[in-house]
Scaffold this motif. Sequence first.
Motif, PDB file in Angstrom:
ATOM      1  N   CYS A  76      32.764  41.471  39.427  1.00 31.36           N
ATOM      2  CA  CYS A  76      32.953  42.080  40.747  1.00 31.36           C
ATOM      3  C   CYS A  76      32.992  43.601  40.606  1.00 31.36           C
ATOM      4  O   CYS A  76      33.702  44.120  39.743  1.00 31.36           O
ATOM      5  CB  CYS A  76      34.288  41.588  41.342  1.00 31.36           C
ATOM      6  SG  CYS A  76      34.804  42.520  42.792  1.00 31.36           S
TER       7      CYS A  76
ATOM      8  N   ASN B  49      36.930  44.689  41.679  1.00 32.89           N
ATOM      9  CA  ASN B  49      37.792  44.134  40.623  1.00 32.89           C
ATOM     10  C   ASN B  49      39.191  44.744  40.576  1.00 32.89           C
ATOM     11  O   ASN B  49      39.775  44.871  39.496  1.00 32.89           O
ATOM     12  CB  ASN B  49      37.103  44.299  39.246  1.00 32.89           C
ATOM     13  CG  ASN B  49      37.415  43.126  38.335  1.00 32.89           C
ATOM     14  OD1 ASN B  49      38.003  42.130  38.766  1.00 32.89           O
ATOM     15  ND2 ASN B  49      37.054  43.225  37.075  1.00 32.89           N
TER      16      ASN B  49
ATOM     17  N   CYS C 203      41.664  44.011  43.300  1.00 30.90           N
ATOM     18  CA  CYS C 203      42.618  43.322  44.174  1.00 30.90           C
ATOM     19  C   CYS C 203      43.766  42.761  43.327  1.00 30.90           C
ATOM     20  O   CYS C 203      43.518  42.087  42.324  1.00 30.90           O
ATOM     21  CB  CYS C 203      41.919  42.206  44.947  1.00 30.90           C
ATOM     22  SG  CYS C 203      40.573  42.811  45.986  1.00 30.90           S
TER      23      CYS C 203
ATOM     24  N   PHE D 127      45.863  40.465  43.588  1.00 34.64           N
ATOM     25  CA  PHE D 127      46.136  39.024  43.543  1.00 34.64           C
ATOM     26  C   PHE D 127      45.032  38.246  42.828  1.00 34.64           C
ATOM     27  O   PHE D 127      45.167  37.053  42.584  1.00 34.64           O
ATOM     28  CB  PHE D 127      46.246  38.473  44.980  1.00 34.64           C
ATOM     29  CG  PHE D 127      44.973  38.639  45.756  1.00 34.64           C
ATOM     30  CD1 PHE D 127      44.011  37.646  45.737  1.00 34.64           C
ATOM     31  CD2 PHE D 127      44.721  39.810  46.464  1.00 34.64           C
ATOM     32  CE1 PHE D 127      42.816  37.810  46.415  1.00 34.64           C
ATOM     33  CE2 PHE D 127      43.518  39.991  47.141  1.00 34.64           C
ATOM     34  CZ  PHE D 127      42.569  38.982  47.123  1.00 34.64           C
ATOM     35  N   CYS D 128      43.920  38.889  42.532  1.00 36.11           N
ATOM     36  CA  CYS D 128      42.688  38.178  42.162  1.00 36.11           C
ATOM     37  C   CYS D 128      42.489  38.089  40.645  1.00 36.11           C
ATOM     38  O   CYS D 128      42.333  39.109  39.974  1.00 36.11           O
ATOM     39  CB  CYS D 128      41.485  38.880  42.798  1.00 36.11           C
ATOM     40  SG  CYS D 128      39.909  38.144  42.286  1.00 36.11           S
TER      41      CYS D 128
ATOM     42  N   TYR E  96      37.683  37.805  37.994  1.00 29.92           N
ATOM     43  CA  TYR E  96      36.773  38.483  37.074  1.00 29.92           C
ATOM     44  C   TYR E  96      37.486  39.500  36.193  1.00 29.92           C
ATOM     45  O   TYR E  96      36.859  40.429  35.688  1.00 29.92           O
ATOM     46  CB  TYR E  96      35.645  39.163  37.871  1.00 29.92           C
ATOM     47  CG  TYR E  96      34.921  38.210  38.787  1.00 29.92           C
ATOM     48  CD1 TYR E  96      34.125  37.189  38.271  1.00 29.92           C
ATOM     49  CD2 TYR E  96      35.040  38.307  40.174  1.00 29.92           C
ATOM     50  CE1 TYR E  96      33.467  36.295  39.108  1.00 29.92           C
ATOM     51  CE2 TYR E  96      34.385  37.419  41.017  1.00 29.92           C
ATOM     52  CZ  TYR E  96      33.601  36.421  40.480  1.00 29.92           C
ATOM     53  OH  TYR E  96      32.953  35.533  41.297  1.00 29.92           O
TER      54      TYR E  96
ATOM     55  N   ASN F 144      30.454  39.929  45.380  1.00 31.50           N
ATOM     56  CA  ASN F 144      29.807  41.060  46.060  1.00 31.50           C
ATOM     57  C   ASN F 144      28.332  41.269  45.730  1.00 31.50           C
ATOM     58  O   ASN F 144      27.878  42.400  45.517  1.00 31.50           O
ATOM     59  CB  ASN F 144      30.594  42.349  45.783  1.00 31.50           C
ATOM     60  CG  ASN F 144      31.855  42.398  46.595  1.00 31.50           C
ATOM     61  OD1 ASN F 144      31.801  42.336  47.816  1.00 31.50           O
ATOM     62  ND2 ASN F 144      32.998  42.461  45.942  1.00 31.50           N
TER      63      ASN F 144
ATOM     64  N   LYS G 172      42.778  46.160  48.392  1.00 36.94           N
ATOM     65  CA  LYS G 172      41.527  45.507  48.793  1.00 36.94           C
ATOM     66  C   LYS G 172      40.379  46.511  48.879  1.00 36.94           C
ATOM     67  O   LYS G 172      39.206  46.129  48.858  1.00 36.94           O
ATOM     68  CB  LYS G 172      41.739  44.801  50.141  1.00 36.94           C
ATOM     69  CG  LYS G 172      40.614  43.897  50.579  1.00 36.94           C
ATOM     70  CD  LYS G 172      40.477  42.660  49.704  1.00 36.94           C
ATOM     71  CE  LYS G 172      39.085  42.096  49.745  1.00 36.94           C
ATOM     72  NZ  LYS G 172      38.866  40.954  48.866  1.00 36.94           N
TER      73      LYS G 172
HETATM   74  S1  SF4 Z   1      39.142  39.359  45.709  1.00 40.87           S
HETATM   75 FE1  SF4 Z   1      36.927  39.679  45.764  1.00 40.87          FE
HETATM   76  S2  SF4 Z   1      36.706  41.936  45.926  1.00 40.87           S
HETATM   77 FE2  SF4 Z   1      38.792  41.541  45.226  1.00 40.87          FE
HETATM   78  S3  SF4 Z   1      38.675  41.669  42.978  1.00 40.87           S
HETATM   79 FE3  SF4 Z   1      38.459  39.470  43.540  1.00 40.87          FE
HETATM   80  S4  SF4 Z   1      36.254  39.164  43.677  1.00 40.87           S
HETATM   81 FE4  SF4 Z   1      36.582  41.379  43.733  1.00 40.87          FE
END
Ligand code: SF4
Length: 291
Positions: A25, A28, A30, A32-33, A36, A73, A144
Motif C-alpha cells: 500500500c 501504509n 493507518c 489499525f491496519c 502490508y 490502492n 488515514k
Molecule cells: S487501511 Fe488501506 S490505506 Fe490504510 S494502510 Fe491499510 S491498506 Fe493502506
Amino acid sequence: MRYEGTVYRPPSEANSLLIQATIGCPHNKCTFCPLYKGTQFKLRSVEDIKEDLATAKNYYGDFIDSIFLPDGNTIIMKTDQLVEIFEYAHSLFPNLKRITVYGSARYVNKKKDADIKRLKQAGLTRLHMGMESGDDIVLERIQKGTTAKELIEAGIKLRQADIDVSEYYLVGIGGLERTKEHAINSAKVLNAIKPDFIRLRTFVPALGTPLYDDYKVGKFELLSPHTALREIRLLVENLTCENATVLSDHVSNYWNVKGIIPQDKEAMLNHIDKAFDIDESRFRQIDASRL
Ligand code: SF4
C-alpha cells in the motif's frame, strides 16, 4: 498468475479473478491496519500484469466475468496504464462484466474528472473505498491521510462517472470516547456521497499495529458488543442516502445488519434492537490472552 506476499480481497470479490497490479500500500500508515506492514510498496509493470491476464485466459478460457486487481490502492497507477490493462482484459475475456480495485479518497482525488471517466469507459465498474470514518478527529487519529471533505469529493467524483462506490465503515474505530461523533459524522459523509454499498467491519486490534499498542496500555477503549451495535444503530438512524445497501459481510461483526436505505431502515433498527436482549457474553469474544 504470479502472486507476491499475502493477497487480500473484499469478501464480495470471492468469485473474481485476482491479478496483482500493485504490491503493498502506498500509504501504509493507518494505525489499525496490519495488512502490508513490512511490505515495500511497488507497482507491477503493465507487461507483467498483461502476462498474468493471458495466463488466466489460457487457464480459464472465457469463463472469467469479474476481475479484482489487488493490492492496496491500485487506483494510484497512471490512468494510461490502468486503461491499457482494462482494455486488454476486455479483449481477452468476452464475458467480462466487472473490473474492481481498492482506492482511498486521496488517490482518487489526484485524478482529474476526465481520467475517472476514461477509467469507466475502459471498464472500471467499482471502487472499494476504506473510508473507515467520516469524523475528522478519528481520521486524523488513525492517520488515514484524508479528511471528511476529501472523502466526499472522491465519492462524488466516482458517482458522477457512474462508477459504483463501495464504502467501508469501521465500527468502533473512534473508541468509546468518540463512538457517537464517529457514527453521526460518518452518516453525514455517506449521505453526501450516496454510495452504492456501505459495508460494516468491526474493529479488532491487530498485533503489530500502533492501535494495538494503545489498546494494550489502556489508551484506546474497545466497544463491547452492545456499544458496537448502538454505534451501528446511530449510523443507520442517520443515513438518508437513497438506494445505499448496508451490509455486514465480514466475520468481525457481531450482528447481521442488512438492508437498503431508506425502505429497510426501520426493519434494520428493529433487528438491531433484538440484539440488546442477548447477554453480551454470548457474542463473539476477543480472546484477550491471545492479544
Ligand atoms: S487501511 Fe488501506 S490505506 Fe490504510 S494502510 Fe491499510 S491498506 Fe493502506
